[in-house]
Each structure stands twice: as C-alpha cells, then as structure tokens.
Design a protein around this motif. Structure first.
Motif, PDB file in Angstrom:
ATOM      1  N   GLY A 190       0.803  -1.233   0.000  1.00 17.15           N
ATOM      2  CA  GLY A 190       0.000   0.000   0.000  1.00 17.15           C
ATOM      3  C   GLY A 190       0.825   1.266   0.000  1.00 17.15           C
ATOM      4  O   GLY A 190       2.021   1.251  -0.296  1.00 17.15           O
ATOM      5  N   MET A 191       0.166   2.384   0.345  1.00 15.86           N
ATOM      6  CA  MET A 191       0.826   3.690   0.237  1.00 15.86           C
ATOM      7  C   MET A 191       1.960   3.863   1.249  1.00 15.86           C
ATOM      8  O   MET A 191       3.005   4.401   0.928  1.00 15.86           O
ATOM      9  CB  MET A 191      -0.186   4.848   0.280  1.00 15.86           C
ATOM     10  N   LEU A 192       1.777   3.387   2.455  1.00 13.54           N
ATOM     11  CA  LEU A 192       2.864   3.467   3.430  1.00 13.54           C
ATOM     12  C   LEU A 192       3.931   2.411   3.121  1.00 13.54           C
ATOM     13  O   LEU A 192       5.127   2.657   3.294  1.00 13.54           O
ATOM     14  CB  LEU A 192       2.318   3.284   4.855  1.00 13.54           C
ATOM     15  N   ASP A 233       2.112  -9.113   1.003  1.00 13.69           N
ATOM     16  CA  ASP A 233       0.780  -8.489   0.921  1.00 13.69           C
ATOM     17  C   ASP A 233      -0.155  -9.529   0.302  1.00 13.69           C
ATOM     18  O   ASP A 233       0.314 -10.558  -0.199  1.00 13.69           O
ATOM     19  CB  ASP A 233       0.845  -7.226   0.031  1.00 13.69           C
ATOM     20  N   ASN A 286      -2.125  -8.335  -2.079  1.00  9.47           N
ATOM     21  CA  ASN A 286      -2.319  -7.671  -3.351  1.00  9.47           C
ATOM     22  C   ASN A 286      -0.930  -7.455  -3.960  1.00  9.47           C
ATOM     23  O   ASN A 286      -0.224  -6.536  -3.554  1.00  9.47           O
ATOM     24  CB  ASN A 286      -3.010  -6.327  -3.041  1.00  9.47           C
ATOM     25  N   ASP A 342      -1.116 -13.559   3.977  1.00  9.92           N
ATOM     26  CA  ASP A 342      -2.364 -12.978   4.474  1.00  9.92           C
ATOM     27  C   ASP A 342      -2.298 -12.954   6.009  1.00  9.92           C
ATOM     28  O   ASP A 342      -2.188 -14.015   6.628  1.00  9.92           O
ATOM     29  CB  ASP A 342      -3.524 -13.865   3.983  1.00  9.92           C
ATOM     30  N   VAL A 343      -2.374 -11.762   6.605  1.00  5.46           N
ATOM     31  CA  VAL A 343      -2.236 -11.670   8.072  1.00  5.46           C
ATOM     32  C   VAL A 343      -3.396 -12.344   8.812  1.00  5.46           C
ATOM     33  O   VAL A 343      -3.284 -12.606  10.009  1.00  5.46           O
ATOM     34  CB  VAL A 343      -2.092 -10.201   8.556  1.00  5.46           C
ATOM     35  N   THR A 378      -8.309  -0.109   4.784  1.00  2.00           N
ATOM     36  CA  THR A 378      -8.196   1.302   5.159  1.00  2.00           C
ATOM     37  C   THR A 378      -9.316   2.189   4.596  1.00  2.00           C
ATOM     38  O   THR A 378      -9.310   3.392   4.825  1.00  2.00           O
ATOM     39  CB  THR A 378      -6.824   1.869   4.704  1.00  2.00           C
ATOM     40  N   TYR A 437     -13.751   0.637  11.292  1.00  2.00           N
ATOM     41  CA  TYR A 437     -12.311   0.689  10.987  1.00  2.00           C
ATOM     42  C   TYR A 437     -11.522   1.021  12.248  1.00  2.00           C
ATOM     43  O   TYR A 437     -10.577   0.318  12.625  1.00  2.00           O
ATOM     44  CB  TYR A 437     -12.044   1.745   9.893  1.00  2.00           C
ATOM     45  N   LYS A 479      -8.950  -1.252  14.488  1.00  2.00           N
ATOM     46  CA  LYS A 479      -7.556  -0.793  14.593  1.00  2.00           C
ATOM     47  C   LYS A 479      -7.169  -0.622  16.067  1.00  2.00           C
ATOM     48  O   LYS A 479      -6.066  -0.955  16.471  1.00  2.00           O
ATOM     49  CB  LYS A 479      -7.358   0.547  13.870  1.00  2.00           C
ATOM     50  N   GLY A 532      -1.587  10.085  11.230  1.00  2.00           N
ATOM     51  CA  GLY A 532      -2.746  10.928  10.927  1.00  2.00           C
ATOM     52  C   GLY A 532      -3.189  10.741   9.484  1.00  2.00           C
ATOM     53  O   GLY A 532      -3.182   9.622   8.964  1.00  2.00           O
ATOM     54  N   MET A 590      -2.753  10.212   6.103  1.00  2.00           N
ATOM     55  CA  MET A 590      -1.590   9.742   5.348  1.00  2.00           C
ATOM     56  C   MET A 590      -1.551  10.359   3.959  1.00  2.00           C
ATOM     57  O   MET A 590      -2.574  10.479   3.279  1.00  2.00           O
ATOM     58  CB  MET A 590      -1.692   8.224   5.228  1.00  2.00           C
ATOM     59  N   LYS A 601      -4.416   6.241  -1.787  1.00  2.00           N
ATOM     60  CA  LYS A 601      -5.866   5.981  -1.793  1.00  2.00           C
ATOM     61  C   LYS A 601      -6.620   7.084  -1.061  1.00  2.00           C
ATOM     62  O   LYS A 601      -7.822   7.007  -0.886  1.00  2.00           O
ATOM     63  CB  LYS A 601      -6.157   4.668  -1.074  1.00  2.00           C
TER      64      LYS A 601
END
Ligand SMILES: NC(=O)c1ccc[n+]([C@@H]2O[C@H](COP(=O)([O-])OP(=O)(O)OC[C@H]3O[C@@H](n4cnc5c(N)ncnc54)[C@H](OP(=O)(O)O)[C@@H]3O)[C@@H](O)[C@H]2O)c1
Length: 306
Positions: A18-20, A38, A40, A50-51, A76, A138, A142, A162, A164, A173
């Motif tokens: 992902g983005m991070l 991941d 994906n 897969d976690v 997310t 969400y 989390k 915060g 992202m 995203k």
C-alpha cells in the motif's frame, strides 16, 4: 534494549503493497534485508501472505528468520469497513493478534501502525496519553489491534499516524489523490469540508521515523504525525497552490453533511495529534505538514504536466 539496524538485519514487512508500504520498503531496503508481503501483489518485490491466516503468516515469517516485523496490513477504506465488518475485524484486529503472537514466539520487536482515527474528536488536540474512543468499525478494529499489541506483545512499537499522504497517483488511496483525480478530470470547482481537523502524515518521513525509533529500544506507543495541524480545506488549498492552479480552480468550503451519502462512516471532528513523546525524547523526525506537502506535490506536478 537498543537494536541496531545493519545490512544483516532481517526485516519482515506485512501489508507492504500500500501507500505506506512503498515508503517503508524503500527506507528499509537501503539498510537491511527485507521480505515484503501483501495479499495484493502490485510489485515484483512482493510475496503473498495474508495476516488473517495464522499458519501461513507464521510460516512466511519463520522461513525468513525475521529480526523485526513491521505490520502495515489493514483495510483502510472506512466505508468498505462499515459494509464488511467481519472482514475488517479479521484483518485489522485478528491480523495484529496473529502477528503479535508470532513476534512473542520469536522474541523479536514488532511495529504496529495505529491511527489518529481512534479518537472521538471531542477534544481539540490529542497527545500520546489521551484516551481513545473509536467511532467507526475501521477505528474500533484498529484500536483492538493497538490494545492487543500494547498489552500482549513483549517488544512493541505502536505508531499512530494521521492523514496519510504518499506514494503518488498510482497508490495513494486517500485525500490528496482524491483531490488530484478531480483536478485531472477537469473540475474547476472543488467542494471540500472545513469541519474535519487533523494532522497530515507524510509516508516518507513516517518511514524514517520508524527506522529511527526502533533503534532506540524505547518501546511503547507514539503519536507520529507531521508538525502543525489543519482542516481538509486547508490541505486542498495548499495542494492547489503548489500545483500552480490557484487562479484556475475554486475551492468551496462545505460541511460534512455535503458528503454524508458518499462518506457515511463516522469520523471524529478533530483527530489532531501532537508528537509529545517523540518530542520529549528527541526522536521526532517529522517535518511541518506544509513542508511535507511541498515535497509530495512534486510527483503530482510531474504527472500533471505529462
Ligand atoms: N491511510 C491512512 O490515512 C492511514 C492513517 C493512519 C493509519 N494508517 C495505517 O497505516 C497502515 C498502512 O496503511 P496504508 O495507508 O499504506 O493503507 P493501504 O494503502 O490500504 O495499505 C494496506 C495494505 O494492506 C493490504 N492488506 C489488506 N488486507 C490484508 C491481509 N489480510 N493481509 C495482508 N495484507 C493485507 C492491502 O491490500 P488491499 O489493497 O488489497 O486492501 C494494502 O496493500 C495501516 O495499518 C493503516 O491502518 C493509515
């Protein structure tokens, strides 16, 4: 116990597509041996894990002989989470439990990424010690992941991020890319809320922060956001200025009701964080949000001019 990252240190990064993930992968691969996974597989350097599946993720971590685990895996999209609650609990709460148990078994440190979104927004600004009270599915899931990590994982770092921003047009995203897509599609007026307050968080700086703090040996929970705070409207205005489109695009303030059908998940009025612990321990590497956005906007300026 302090922990020195070296070229022999093996760092396992879950949910790295992902983005991070992009920024964390780039930062750690320069210094260590990285295994990035991941569900994906958007990059050639990603492997599947897969976690939610304890046995598989454990095998993936064990065969790598990890020295440090960074868990970025999460769903997310807040609206998707409201509509797919079981999947959200499995990914955002059970996933961190699975990884936490594995970190304990290997007796290695674990990094978990939490969110500013776990607060209820009734307070103006939140430091690391203020009490969370999550509103959305969400955020609830989390926060469960965060609590499990805090209370059951032996060597842990929780970083609360915060709003992202990072990874550019192909992977971001979130807000910046949503604004950019509207600009790209030719919109001349954008409607942006000014009743949601927060702290932008630049992925590149956040990744550097993780690297810095994990070498301190000072386990615990840290707010880690850019310095300064703002509304969504402020961010949009700043971004449009940086793109040089101030005269071409009008930004109109609206309140959250305007988007209540599209963004129906509950969100706090204020999710502004301060890096109280990082500051007091001399560990804060985060820039001011405007400085971060100026750097981030460069990839969009390039994309816009192509
Ligand atoms: N984005 C934000 O504004 C924000 C703010 C605060 C904290 N965070 C936290 O920061 C971390 C990184 O998020 P991000 O911003 O990089 O979001 P992201 O771009 O959505 O990345 C999360 C990655 O995890 C993957 N994933 C989902 N379910 C998984 C599973 N069961 N096993 C393994 N991987 C899975 C996702 O795949 P798919 O693309 O298939 O879903 C995605 O590639 C997350 O823990 C998130 O909660 C994000």
């Amino acid at each position: 116990m302090s922990f020195k990252l070296s070229k022999n240190t093996k760092v396992y990064i879950a949910g790295c597509g992902g983005m991070l993930g992009e920024a964390v992968y780039e930062a750690f691969k320069e210094k260590c041996i990285v295994k990035a996974t991941d569900i994906n597989l958007t990059e050639p350097w990603l492997e599947y894990a897969d976690v939610r599946n304890y046995t598989d993720i454990k095998e993936s971590i064990l065969e790598f002989e990890a020295d440090l685990i960074i868990n970025l895996a999460a769903l997310t999209d807040l609206e998707y989470c409201e509509k797919n609650q079981e999947e959200t609990w499995l990914t955002n709460a059970l996933g961190p439990e699975n990884i936490g148990l594995i970190a304990n078994e290997l007796d290695i440190p674990l990094v978990y990424i939490s969110t500013a979104g776990i607060v209820d927004g009734l307070q103006d600004v939140y430091n690391d010690f203020d009490q969370p009270n999550p509103l959305s599915i969400y955020a609830k899931a989390k926060y469960h992941g965060e609590l499990f990590t805090q209370f059951h994982v032996n060597k842990f770092y929780v970083f609360r991020a915060g709003w992202m921003m990072g990874a550019g047009p192909s992977k971001d995203k979130k807000f910046i890319n949503k604004i950019y897509k509207q600009i790209k599609s030719g919109k001349k007026e954008l409607f942006v809320v000014d009743d949601k307050l927060g702290t932008p968080t630049y992925t590149k700086s956040f990744a550097k922060g993780i690297m810095h703090v994990v070498q301190s040996g000072m386990y615990g929970v840290y707010n880690q956001v850019c310095n300064g705070d703002c509304s969504r409207y402020d961010v949009a205005k700043e971004f449009i200025n940086l793109l040089g489109l101030k005269e071409t695009i009008k930004v109109t303030k609206v309140n959250s009701d305007y988007f209540k059908t599209e963004y129906f998940a509950p969100r706090p009025y204020s999710e502004k964080l301060t890096n109280l612990k990082l500051n007091s321990r001399g560990l804060n590497v985060m820039p001011d949000w405007k400085e971060a956005l100026e750097d981030y906007a460069k990839v969009y300026i390039k994309d816009f001019n192509n």
